[in-house]
Design a protein around this motif. Structure first.
Motif, PDB file in Angstrom:
ATOM      1  N   ARG A  87       0.823  -1.213   0.000  1.00  0.00           N
ATOM      2  CA  ARG A  87       0.000   0.000   0.000  1.00  0.00           C
ATOM      3  C   ARG A  87       0.856   1.262   0.000  1.00  0.00           C
ATOM      4  O   ARG A  87       0.434   2.296  -0.474  1.00  0.00           O
ATOM      5  CB  ARG A  87      -0.925   0.008   1.205  1.00  0.00           C
ATOM      6  CG  ARG A  87      -2.075  -0.931   1.083  1.00  0.00           C
ATOM      7  CD  ARG A  87      -3.040  -0.753   2.266  1.00  0.00           C
ATOM      8  NE  ARG A  87      -3.983  -1.833   2.279  1.00  0.00           N
ATOM      9  CZ  ARG A  87      -3.908  -2.901   3.066  1.00  0.00           C
ATOM     10  NH1 ARG A  87      -2.956  -3.003   3.958  1.00  0.00           N
ATOM     11  NH2 ARG A  87      -4.808  -3.848   2.991  1.00  0.00           N
ATOM     12  N   GLY A  88       2.069   1.170   0.539  1.00  0.00           N
ATOM     13  CA  GLY A  88       2.948   2.325   0.613  1.00  0.00           C
ATOM     14  C   GLY A  88       3.720   2.608  -0.660  1.00  0.00           C
ATOM     15  O   GLY A  88       4.380   3.637  -0.770  1.00  0.00           O
ATOM     16  N   LEU A  89       3.653   1.729  -1.646  1.00  0.00           N
ATOM     17  CA  LEU A  89       4.384   1.938  -2.898  1.00  0.00           C
ATOM     18  C   LEU A  89       3.624   2.893  -3.816  1.00  0.00           C
ATOM     19  O   LEU A  89       2.452   2.660  -4.126  1.00  0.00           O
ATOM     20  CB  LEU A  89       4.591   0.604  -3.628  1.00  0.00           C
ATOM     21  CG  LEU A  89       5.463  -0.421  -2.916  1.00  0.00           C
ATOM     22  CD1 LEU A  89       5.432  -1.748  -3.668  1.00  0.00           C
ATOM     23  CD2 LEU A  89       6.881   0.089  -2.790  1.00  0.00           C
ATOM     24  N   PRO A  90       4.269   3.966  -4.286  1.00  0.00           N
ATOM     25  CA  PRO A  90       3.568   4.921  -5.145  1.00  0.00           C
ATOM     26  C   PRO A  90       3.156   4.322  -6.490  1.00  0.00           C
ATOM     27  O   PRO A  90       2.208   4.787  -7.112  1.00  0.00           O
ATOM     28  CB  PRO A  90       4.577   6.057  -5.331  1.00  0.00           C
ATOM     29  CG  PRO A  90       5.907   5.450  -5.033  1.00  0.00           C
ATOM     30  CD  PRO A  90       5.651   4.354  -4.038  1.00  0.00           C
ATOM     31  N   GLN A  91       3.854   3.269  -6.942  1.00  0.00           N
ATOM     32  CA  GLN A  91       3.533   2.653  -8.227  1.00  0.00           C
ATOM     33  C   GLN A  91       2.298   1.769  -8.165  1.00  0.00           C
ATOM     34  O   GLN A  91       1.773   1.355  -9.180  1.00  0.00           O
ATOM     35  CB  GLN A  91       4.697   1.796  -8.733  1.00  0.00           C
ATOM     36  CG  GLN A  91       6.003   2.525  -8.848  1.00  0.00           C
ATOM     37  CD  GLN A  91       6.854   2.396  -7.602  1.00  0.00           C
ATOM     38  OE1 GLN A  91       6.365   2.160  -6.500  1.00  0.00           O
ATOM     39  NE2 GLN A  91       8.156   2.581  -7.759  1.00  0.00           N
ATOM     40  N   VAL A  92       1.842   1.441  -6.985  1.00  0.00           N
ATOM     41  CA  VAL A  92       0.711   0.523  -6.832  1.00  0.00           C
ATOM     42  C   VAL A  92      -0.570   1.240  -7.221  1.00  0.00           C
ATOM     43  O   VAL A  92      -0.931   2.253  -6.646  1.00  0.00           O
ATOM     44  CB  VAL A  92       0.618  -0.022  -5.386  1.00  0.00           C
ATOM     45  CG1 VAL A  92      -0.661  -0.823  -5.189  1.00  0.00           C
ATOM     46  CG2 VAL A  92       1.830  -0.877  -5.092  1.00  0.00           C
ATOM     47  N   THR A  96      -5.566  -6.027  -4.339  1.00  0.00           N
ATOM     48  CA  THR A  96      -6.639  -6.899  -3.856  1.00  0.00           C
ATOM     49  C   THR A  96      -6.008  -8.076  -3.135  1.00  0.00           C
ATOM     50  O   THR A  96      -4.902  -8.487  -3.445  1.00  0.00           O
ATOM     51  CB  THR A  96      -7.544  -7.422  -4.994  1.00  0.00           C
ATOM     52  OG1 THR A  96      -6.741  -8.143  -5.914  1.00  0.00           O
ATOM     53  CG2 THR A  96      -8.238  -6.283  -5.721  1.00  0.00           C
ATOM     54  N   ALA A  97      -6.729  -8.576  -2.175  1.00  0.00           N
ATOM     55  CA  ALA A  97      -6.248  -9.718  -1.406  1.00  0.00           C
ATOM     56  C   ALA A  97      -7.411 -10.670  -1.163  1.00  0.00           C
ATOM     57  O   ALA A  97      -8.556 -10.232  -1.057  1.00  0.00           O
ATOM     58  CB  ALA A  97      -5.667  -9.236  -0.084  1.00  0.00           C
ATOM     59  N   PRO A  98      -7.125 -11.965  -1.093  1.00  0.00           N
ATOM     60  CA  PRO A  98      -8.215 -12.916  -0.849  1.00  0.00           C
ATOM     61  C   PRO A  98      -8.792 -12.748   0.557  1.00  0.00           C
ATOM     62  O   PRO A  98      -8.079 -12.386   1.483  1.00  0.00           O
ATOM     63  CB  PRO A  98      -7.542 -14.274  -1.003  1.00  0.00           C
ATOM     64  CG  PRO A  98      -6.097 -14.011  -0.804  1.00  0.00           C
ATOM     65  CD  PRO A  98      -5.848 -12.597  -1.230  1.00  0.00           C
ATOM     66  N   SER A 104     -11.813 -12.214  -3.749  1.00  0.00           N
ATOM     67  CA  SER A 104     -10.928 -11.069  -3.620  1.00  0.00           C
ATOM     68  C   SER A 104     -11.720  -9.817  -3.306  1.00  0.00           C
ATOM     69  O   SER A 104     -12.821  -9.623  -3.799  1.00  0.00           O
ATOM     70  CB  SER A 104     -10.147 -10.851  -4.915  1.00  0.00           C
ATOM     71  OG  SER A 104      -9.242 -11.904  -5.100  1.00  0.00           O
ATOM     72  N   SER A 105     -11.140  -8.991  -2.449  1.00  0.00           N
ATOM     73  CA  SER A 105     -11.768  -7.710  -2.144  1.00  0.00           C
ATOM     74  C   SER A 105     -10.731  -6.614  -2.300  1.00  0.00           C
ATOM     75  O   SER A 105      -9.573  -6.808  -1.967  1.00  0.00           O
ATOM     76  CB  SER A 105     -12.300  -7.706  -0.708  1.00  0.00           C
ATOM     77  OG  SER A 105     -11.232  -7.838   0.199  1.00  0.00           O
TER      78      SER A 105
END
Length: 124
Positions: A87-92, A96-98, A104-105
């Protein structure tokens, strides 16, 4: 074509982002001397690795861009830590995670660079 090392890769990345960046700025960014940066760029041009320098117009930068879906396996106990780091990466762009029921949400935003995910403690 010549072999490209880590410094060359950093220079190419910076030049892709801003083809007009100064040699001094590239030296500061990479930690190499100005003479080394200038010599590397000359070598990359002479070898054909760099075939030109260009600009991008506003229209081009507003396009969809490059997208990727990255799947990583996380060690169970470290899942929250890895998610926080992603979440802290600016490129993201989207993350989503299971969930417990396997659906996935969306928790944040993802589609990023593999080197960044590899630096996350607990990812594999």
């Amino acid at each position: 074509m010549i072999s490209v090392d880590d410094l060359d890769t950093e220079l190419l990345s910076a030049l892709r982002h801003n083809a007009r960046i100064s040699v001094s700025s590239l030296a500061a960014l990479t930690g190499a001397s100005r003479a080394t940066v200038a010599a590397r760029i000359e070598r990359l041009v002479a070898s054909g690795t760099i075939v030109g320098f260009t600009i991008r117009t506003g229209h081009e930068t507003r396009s969809a861009g490059v997208r990727a879906i990255v799947m990583i396996e996380v060690l169970g106990k470290l899942a929250d830590r890895v998610a926080d780091q992603l979440r802290g990466l600016p490129q993201v762009g989207r993350f989503t995670a299971p969930t417990a029921n396997g659906i996935s949400s969306p928790n944040s935003r993802i589609a990023t660079l593999l080197p960044s995910t590899r630096r996350c403690t607990g990812s594999g």
